[in-house]
Design a protein around this motif. Structure first.
Motif, short mmCIF file in Angstrom:
data_model
loop_
_atom_site.label_atom_id
_atom_site.label_comp_id
_atom_site.label_asym_id
_atom_site.label_seq_id
_atom_site.Cartn_x
_atom_site.Cartn_y
_atom_site.Cartn_z
N CYS A 1 0.86 -1.18 0.00
CA CYS A 1 0.00 0.00 0.00
C CYS A 1 0.90 1.23 0.00
O CYS A 1 2.12 1.11 0.16
CB CYS A 1 -0.92 0.00 1.22
N ALA A 2 0.29 2.39 -0.15
CA ALA A 2 1.07 3.62 -0.20
C ALA A 2 1.35 4.18 1.19
O ALA A 2 2.44 4.64 1.48
CB ALA A 2 0.35 4.67 -1.06
N GLY A 3 0.32 4.14 2.05
CA GLY A 3 0.46 4.73 3.38
C GLY A 3 1.29 3.87 4.32
O GLY A 3 1.33 2.64 4.19
N PHE A 4 1.93 4.53 5.29
CA PHE A 4 2.72 3.79 6.28
C PHE A 4 2.51 4.36 7.68
O PHE A 4 3.34 4.19 8.56
CB PHE A 4 4.21 3.82 5.91
N ASN A 5 1.36 5.03 7.87
CA ASN A 5 1.06 5.59 9.19
C ASN A 5 0.79 4.52 10.25
O ASN A 5 0.78 4.80 11.44
CB ASN A 5 -0.14 6.54 9.11
N ASN A 6 0.59 3.26 9.82
CA ASN A 6 0.36 2.16 10.75
C ASN A 6 1.66 1.49 11.19
O ASN A 6 1.63 0.48 11.90
CB ASN A 6 -0.57 1.11 10.13
N VAL A 7 2.79 2.04 10.77
CA VAL A 7 4.10 1.45 11.07
C VAL A 7 4.86 2.36 12.04
O VAL A 7 4.98 3.57 11.80
CB VAL A 7 4.94 1.25 9.80
N ASP A 8 5.37 1.79 13.11
CA ASP A 8 6.22 2.54 14.04
C ASP A 8 7.62 2.58 13.43
O ASP A 8 8.45 1.71 13.65
CB ASP A 8 6.24 1.86 15.41
N LEU A 9 7.87 3.62 12.65
CA LEU A 9 9.13 3.71 11.91
C LEU A 9 10.36 3.82 12.82
O LEU A 9 11.38 3.17 12.55
CB LEU A 9 9.08 4.88 10.93
N PRO A 10 10.32 4.61 13.90
CA PRO A 10 11.51 4.67 14.76
C PRO A 10 11.90 3.31 15.33
O PRO A 10 13.10 2.99 15.41
CB PRO A 10 11.08 5.65 15.87
N THR A 11 10.91 2.50 15.70
CA THR A 11 11.22 1.17 16.24
C THR A 11 11.80 0.27 15.15
O THR A 11 12.76 -0.47 15.39
CB THR A 11 9.96 0.52 16.84
N ALA A 12 11.22 0.34 13.95
CA ALA A 12 11.76 -0.45 12.85
C ALA A 12 13.20 -0.06 12.55
O ALA A 12 14.07 -0.92 12.34
CB ALA A 12 10.89 -0.26 11.60
N LYS A 13 13.48 1.24 12.53
CA LYS A 13 14.84 1.71 12.27
C LYS A 13 15.80 1.26 13.36
O LYS A 13 16.93 0.85 13.07
CB LYS A 13 14.84 3.24 12.16
N ALA A 14 15.34 1.33 14.61
CA ALA A 14 16.20 0.92 15.73
C ALA A 14 16.59 -0.55 15.65
O ALA A 14 17.67 -0.94 16.09
CB ALA A 14 15.49 1.21 17.05
N HIS A 15 15.71 -1.36 15.07
CA HIS A 15 15.97 -2.79 14.95
C HIS A 15 16.60 -3.16 13.60
O HIS A 15 16.78 -4.35 13.31
CB HIS A 15 14.69 -3.59 15.15
N GLY A 16 16.89 -2.16 12.78
CA GLY A 16 17.52 -2.44 11.49
C GLY A 16 16.60 -3.11 10.49
O GLY A 16 17.06 -3.85 9.61
N ILE A 17 15.31 -2.84 10.61
CA ILE A 17 14.34 -3.45 9.69
C ILE A 17 14.05 -2.47 8.55
O ILE A 17 13.73 -1.30 8.78
CB ILE A 17 13.02 -3.79 10.42
N THR A 18 14.18 -2.96 7.34
CA THR A 18 13.87 -2.16 6.15
C THR A 18 12.36 -2.15 5.92
O THR A 18 11.71 -3.20 6.00
CB THR A 18 14.57 -2.73 4.91
N VAL A 19 11.81 -0.98 5.64
CA VAL A 19 10.39 -0.84 5.32
C VAL A 19 10.26 -0.30 3.90
O VAL A 19 10.84 0.75 3.58
CB VAL A 19 9.68 0.09 6.31
N VAL A 20 9.53 -1.03 3.07
CA VAL A 20 9.30 -0.60 1.69
C VAL A 20 7.79 -0.51 1.45
O VAL A 20 7.00 -1.09 2.18
CB VAL A 20 9.96 -1.56 0.68
N ARG A 21 7.42 0.20 0.42
CA ARG A 21 5.99 0.40 0.15
C ARG A 21 5.74 0.47 -1.35
O ARG A 21 6.67 0.38 -2.17
CB ARG A 21 5.51 1.68 0.81
N VAL A 22 4.47 0.64 -1.70
CA VAL A 22 4.07 0.84 -3.10
C VAL A 22 3.47 2.24 -3.19
O VAL A 22 2.29 2.45 -2.92
CB VAL A 22 3.03 -0.21 -3.54
N PRO A 23 4.27 3.24 -3.52
CA PRO A 23 3.81 4.63 -3.42
C PRO A 23 2.76 5.03 -4.44
O PRO A 23 1.95 5.92 -4.18
CB PRO A 23 5.10 5.43 -3.63
N ALA A 24 2.76 4.39 -5.62
CA ALA A 24 1.81 4.80 -6.67
C ALA A 24 1.46 3.60 -7.52
O ALA A 24 2.10 3.33 -8.52
CB ALA A 24 2.42 5.91 -7.52
#
Length: 326
Positions: free
Chosen positions: A77-100
């Motif tokens: 999906c395009a949105g990522f407001n349901n993802v805790d990005l700081p926690t993902a970054k702290a754990h070294g987890i890559t987050v990708v999406r489908v912007p368009a």
């Protein structure tokens, strides 16, 4: 690479299977369950997960995923407001999406809501099926020469602008990140006060949460039409009810809802809904709600699957990912 795809629906499997077959190094397992605190254990043994818009990816879920050695979250999906990005970054987890995936799909659905509400085609459909051809109560209005305000003019907003220009509408845009175009740029207050129709196309952030609230409704024309195909929490649902009751809001079209995670993408026809706010909203005769289907076209589903698979392959092969969030 083993991928756990949560919140899976039968309609999307053929599209993902098509691209997975072309890339045998990917092994996708489909889970109908939403990803949340209760189901996160199902991700054990996988290399990455694929999540959708209403999956829960808060700090606790992401921490659990990290403990399972999952290092990639692929959002389809395009949105990522349901993802805790700081926690993902702290754990070294890559987050990708489908912007368009298909801006035109959402923009066209937006116009479908406008036209259905303005011309009352949903009511006419039901009448004719009962052999009732009376036109009383079905009076509509033209989009031609109406002032239509677009809040947020990214890819979807621009696709909508192009369509509205074809209708001969006077298009206002409020978006500090866009340049000149075939529209008039205005500030938010001016857009709210001058528009006959208002359509929302901005991401959900702390700044845009409840962007449309009681104060915003007070600035609008009486009888205005509001369309939201973006994120549910852009609109204060309780304020909507007040605006509908006072007739400030003449028409409301929603493809999203701020508490939709407990409702949408599931069949509740045999249940009694416990969401009193939603039940009150849909009780108004001038409200039209669709269940987050703006994206739901063949073209969009194919693009979502293709881009998601490409994102996962790029991550697997340590290549640059243009759709990387973090």
């Amino acid at each position: 690479m083993k991928i756990a795809l949560f919140s899976s629906q039968n309609y999307e499997k053929p599209f993902f299977n098509q691209f997975a077959l072309q890339n045998p190094e990917l092994e996708i397992t489909y889970f109908e369950e939403k990803l949340n605190h209760q189901t996160v254990a199902m991700a054990s043994g996988f290399d990455s997960i694929c999540a959708f818009v209403n999956d829960c990816l808060d700090a606790n879920v992401i921490t659990t995923l990290a403990e399972m050695n999952i290092r990639c979250i692929a959002l389809r999906c395009a949105g990522f407001n349901n993802v805790d990005l700081p926690t993902a970054k702290a754990h070294g987890i890559t987050v990708v999406r489908v912007p368009a995936y298909s801006p035109e799909a959402v923009a066209e659905h937006c116009v479908a809501l406008m036209l259905t509400l303005s011309r009352k085609t949903h009511k006419a459909y039901n009448r004719v099926r009962e052999d009732n051809f009376d036109l009383n109560g079905l009076l509509g209005f033209n989009l031609f020469k109406k002032t239509i305000g677009v809040i947020g003019c990214g890819k979807i907003g621009q696709a909508l602008v192009n369509i509205l220009n074809g209708f001969g509408a006077n298009v206002l845009v409020c978006d500090p990140n866009v340049g000149e175009g075939n529209y008039t740029q205005v500030n938010l207050d001016m857009l709210l006060s001058q528009s006959d129709v208002i359509s929302l196309h901005c991401p959900l952030t702390e700044q845009t949460h409840h962007l449309i609230d009681e104060a915003a409704f007070a600035k609008m024309k009486d009888g205005v039409m509001l369309i939201n195909t973006s994120r549910g929490a852009l609109v204060d649902s309780k304020a909507c009810i007040g605006a509908l009751k006072s007739r400030k809001l003449g028409y409301l079209g929603l493809d999203v809802y701020e508490q939709e995670s407990e409702l949408f993408f599931q069949n509740h026809s045999g249940e009694i809904l416990q969401d009193d706010v939603f039940s009150r909203l849909v009780s108004f005769p001038n409200v039209l709600v669709t269940g987050h289907q703006g994206f739901f076209t063949q073209e969009a589903l194919s693009e979502i699957a293709r881009v998601t698979v490409d994102n996962l392959l790029a991550w697997k092969n340590n290549q640059a990912i243009k759709n990387q969030v973090i």
